[in-house]
Design an enzyme around this catalytic site. Sequence first.
Site, PDB file in Angstrom:
ATOM      1  N   VAL A  52       0.810  -1.225   0.000  1.00  0.00           N
ATOM      2  CA  VAL A  52       0.000   0.000   0.000  1.00  0.00           C
ATOM      3  C   VAL A  52       0.840   1.270   0.000  1.00  0.00           C
ATOM      4  CG1 VAL A  52      -2.029  -1.031   1.072  1.00  0.00           C
ATOM      5  CG2 VAL A  52      -0.211  -0.098   2.524  1.00  0.00           C
ATOM      6  N   TYR A  53       2.150   1.157   0.147  1.00  0.00           N
ATOM      7  CA  TYR A  53       2.977   2.359   0.100  1.00  0.00           C
ATOM      8  C   TYR A  53       2.903   2.948  -1.307  1.00  0.00           C
ATOM      9  CZ  TYR A  53       5.113   0.844   4.535  1.00  0.00           C
ATOM     10  OH  TYR A  53       5.338   0.454   5.843  1.00  0.00           O
TER      11      TYR A  53
END
Length: 326
Positions: A52-53
């Site tokens: 999700v970064y």
Amino acid sequence: MEQRYLGRTGLRVSRLGLGTLTWGRYTGERDAADQLKTFWEAGGTLVDTADVYADGGAEYLLGRLLDDFVPRADLVIATKAGSVPDPDRRFDCSRGHLLSALDASLQRLGTDYVDLWQVHAFDPATPLDETLQALDIAVTSGRARYVGVSNYCGWQLAKAATWQRAVPGRTPLASTQMEYSLLQRGIEREVLPAALDLGIGLLPSSPLGRGVLTGKYRTGTPVESRGGSEEMAAFVDPYLDDTARLIVDAVSTAADGLAVRPIDVALAWVRDRPGVTAPIVGARNAQQLAQALSVEALSLPGEICQALDDVSAPLHRYPDHDWSTL
């Protein structure tokens, strides 16, 4: 850089890890390449990321840099899965989602396997045994070498680790990643004792108290800092209270006495805490990262560690301490 075993496993990692939270969003390819090369040349091996970064951008950027800048075989790549951009469900740790997320991570990273695959957080909507089965499948299929968890509280960590050790053939948990610093010692209540007892290595995130322990907020909020940005101000704000100021002052006093910088003192303290394998350090650029990596040569004197312990001690009473004295 000194290498440490990750928990009760044979995997060795550098005792400082490189974080990529800002890669692909605030950190572009050139700065990321400079950071990765600086880290590798200093003997660093552990690089931590997550699916999700930057909505996958951090993994994609790291994948682009492998082999061209740093040999893949020289790195221990750790990624995470389970967080989802859904306002109604922050985490999805179902077997189907996790395994699909792992496949997507491998594609973005351009590699056949990750060295450490971590569940990003506990998902109360999914049976724990289903989540853990995904970890077993990842290892037996060769897509992950070791597995761990992140942001599990004490009972969740103990339950997961015990489940994995209960039956031969299940993959033991190698690590847990949690926020830990002089400004955030909450894991000492239950998580750290559980990890120590179960032989699980701790990977502290935000070891510099979200940047506050560097001392840069002592006289105000720098415009170029996280606290000065609209997106990250709320992330830093909890550590700008009066209690935090006392701790930051103590760190700065210790740094002056040792002729080092506050960042060195704060990092050395958490790096050498019992149960810690490798704090994960993030940086804006290679110069900032190099400053953090220079802590390798520093070991804090016992009296300074004790003074920092005292000034930052969290209040733990019943049932953590002897309740008969309360």
